[in-house]
Design a protein around this motif. Structure first.
Motif: not given
Lengths: 276, 311
Positions: B100-122
């Motif tokens: 949970x602790x490792x996944x949350x920052x990654x998931x949060x970044x993916x959902x709220x900040x990454x978009x377009x190409x970066x999101x697909x990459x993630x």
């Protein structure tokens, strides 16, 4: 929340620590995969010392000449192909039956499709083994296929049912009004619509079956699929170079299809592979 | 379609018309094969297993007798067996919390900040390790943690060898070497199930409309307050969904405990040994009931806490 916004896109900007954590997580996820690739070219024969001693392609030739490796690859491909075909048929039927109509027991049936991947594999494995034993069936090629098909169905089902929900039912009605019967409608109207989802589901099922280990150890008997071969290999340190090469090969065989499935369903509301 | 071919297809056509008019019949025909497969093959097997857990295993002749007994379940509470259950349970809990602790920052970044190409990459970058062969990933870790391997090399370069040895000497987390330590096993488990936590949390966060967060800010909440009172409760269903995977997968695993970590059985390894060399399927079956019950309790608890309401 007050986001810092970049001037041109209006997209909120992440704090540096968050970005660092996110990319750090990705590095963590890919690190062992990278190590497997590196060690496949390692000259050293029986240890894993780092930094590695030198680079070579020798082990690839050696692995390709090993009959036990080739047998395991061939068996795994055959099992995955049979399980995939079964899963595609059963998964599509279940999806066609469940996507539109509401009827008694529908939730229970959906649940039943999901159980094999929700329960730990060891339970599925030993349950099948216990049943085969009760029926007096010796573990063989087909018992492996039965086990694999059971947890592959949900892969196809998930993909196809999501696509079915997006096809307007009026398309089917229009086809019928224009004189096509049910079979023709399926072949000419429905099938082209669900084709990519079906293919993506099939690819995922194939990849899942190809590297499945836990259920397989129970249902395989004396047969050696590629993951079982690899597991047995881990107690033989002298074979390490060949093991490294095969490990990299398995990695490639499973990741390429996943990328393919991803691109087939990209841009739809449910992307293939988002749940295993 | 010409009249000729229409006549040829007459039987098929009237059959398909029948299916169209009698949609219940159509539904039934579609459902029978999957139902047979799952109802008979799969559920049948599960019940066969459950039934066998009440059979008697004769230690003397090493054979299974179809006589009803509760002895297998009673055996579960013997100290040695209860030890196995607890060891597995605490590992599953620890792995779930760490994920949970490792996944949350990654998931949060993916959902709220990454978009377009970066999101697909993630997305691809999380999905690939998830799908990459399980046994190969576990093998990769034995290579990484091996003596003389990369982790030992890095620690040596940093001059921390003494620190590592002191750490490995600790009870409950340590072991002789990294690859035979509890912490090593814990790391591998966490690594392998981490993507199963990232994607559900990401999906849950993705569904939170940005306007909700703006509204919270407009009403005077500080970013930390918005996070705690708005975002976190909406992320809980994702966390629960992910933890069902990490918890259940760790409970049932029996390959990783064999490859990495100290001796000492897990539920999975116990089941495997029981059915394999000894042939005591009744006792193995009783052991498999443990994860089923634990997961059942967990699901029930999650439901009571309202984790599924927001779904």
């Amino acid at each position: 929340m007050r986001f810092k916004r970049s001037v041109d896109t209006g997209q909120p900007r992440a704090p540096h620590w968050l970005k660092g954590l996110a990319y750090g997580g990705l590095v963590f996820l890919h690190f062992p995969i990278l190590m497997i690739v590196i060690y496949a070219f390692n000259t050293e024969e029986s240890a894993f010392s780092f930094p590695i001693k030198g680079w070579t392609l020798r082990w690839f030739a050696e692995a390709a000449a090993r009959q036990d490796v080739l047998d395991a690859v061939w068996l795994s491909l055959k099992v995955a192909a049979c399980a995939t075909v079964l899963a595609m048929i059963l998964g599509t039927m279940a999806a066609a039956a469940l996507y539109r109509r509401v009827f008694f027991g529908k939730d229970a049936i959906t649940m039943m499709l999901i159980i094999p991947i929700a329960l730990p594999g060891i339970i599925t494995g030993i349950a099948l083994l216990a049943a085969f034993k009760m029926l007096g069936l010796e573990p063989n090629f087909w018992t492996i296929v039965i086990g694999h098909a059971t947890f592959c169905v949900v892969m196809v089902y998930n993909n196809v049912v999501a696509r079915f929900r997006r096809i307007p039912h009026s398309l089917v009605e229009a086809s019928m009004d224009l004189g096509a019967d049910g079979f023709m409608t399926f072949r000419r109207v429905v099938l082209p619509q669900i084709a990519t989802a079906l293919l993506a589901g099939g690819i995922l099922a194939f990849a899942l079956s190809f590297d499945e280990l836990i259920v397989t150890t129970f249902t395989a008997g004396h047969e050696k699929t590629l993951p079982i071969w690899l597991l047995n290999q881990l107690t033989r340190p002298r074979d390490a170079p060949v093991t490294n090469v095969v490990a990299m090969l398995i990695m490639l065989i499973t990741t390429v299809p996943i990328l393919l499935a991803y691109y087939l369903t990209k841009g739809t509301e449910s992307v293939a592979g988002s749940s295993k | 379609m010409s009249t000729l071919s229409m006549r040829q297809h007459g039987v098929l056509r009237s059959f398909s018309n029948l299916l169209y008019r009698r949609s219940n019949l159509y539904l039934l025909l579609l459902l029978v094969p999957p139902l047979l497969w799952f109802g008979v093959v799969y559920l049948g097997s599960l019940f066969a297993l459950l039934g066998q857990s009440f059979y008697t295993f004769d230690d003397f002749t090493m054979s299974v007798l179809p006589e009803f007994t509760l002895a297998n379940y009673k055996n579960l509470f013997e100290i040695a067996n209860a030890d196995i259950v607890l060891r597995t349970f605490f590992m599953a809990v620890a792995v779930t919390i760490a994920s949970i602790f490792l996944a949350f920052p990654m998931a949060y970044y993916m959902a709220r900040y990454a978009s377009g190409v970066e999101k697909g990459f993630f997305y691809v970058a999380v999905m690939l390790p998830m799908w990459a062969s399980y046994i190969v990933k576990a093998y990769g870790w034995t290579v990484i943690l091996a003596k003389g391997g990369i982790v030992y090399w890095v620690i040596d370069r940093l001059g921390l060898t003494q620190g590592l040895e002191a750490f490995l000497a600790l009870p409950y987390v340590g072991g002789n070497t990294l690859s035979t330590s509890h912490i090593g096993r814990f790391m591998v488990f966490t690594y392998i199930w981490l993507p199963f936590m990232i994607l559900p949390i990401q999906a849950a966060l993705e569904r939170v409309p940005p306007s909700l967060l703006q509204a919270s800010a407009d009403l005077g909440a500080r970013p930390a307050q918005t996070f705690r009172n708005v975002l976190l409760p909406l992320a809980i269903p994702g966390v629960i969904a992910g933890s069902i995977f990490t918890f259940s997968l760790t409970l049932g695993d029996y390959i990783i405990p064999q490859l990495i970590g100290p001796s000492g059985l897990f539920i999975g390894t116990m089941v495997y040994t029981m059915q394999g060399s000894i042939g005591n399927i009744p006792m193995a079956a009783a052991f498999t009931v443990v994860p089923i019950v634990l997961i059942g309790i967990y699901l029930n608890l999650a439901k009571r806490l309202g984790a599924f309401d927001a779904l």
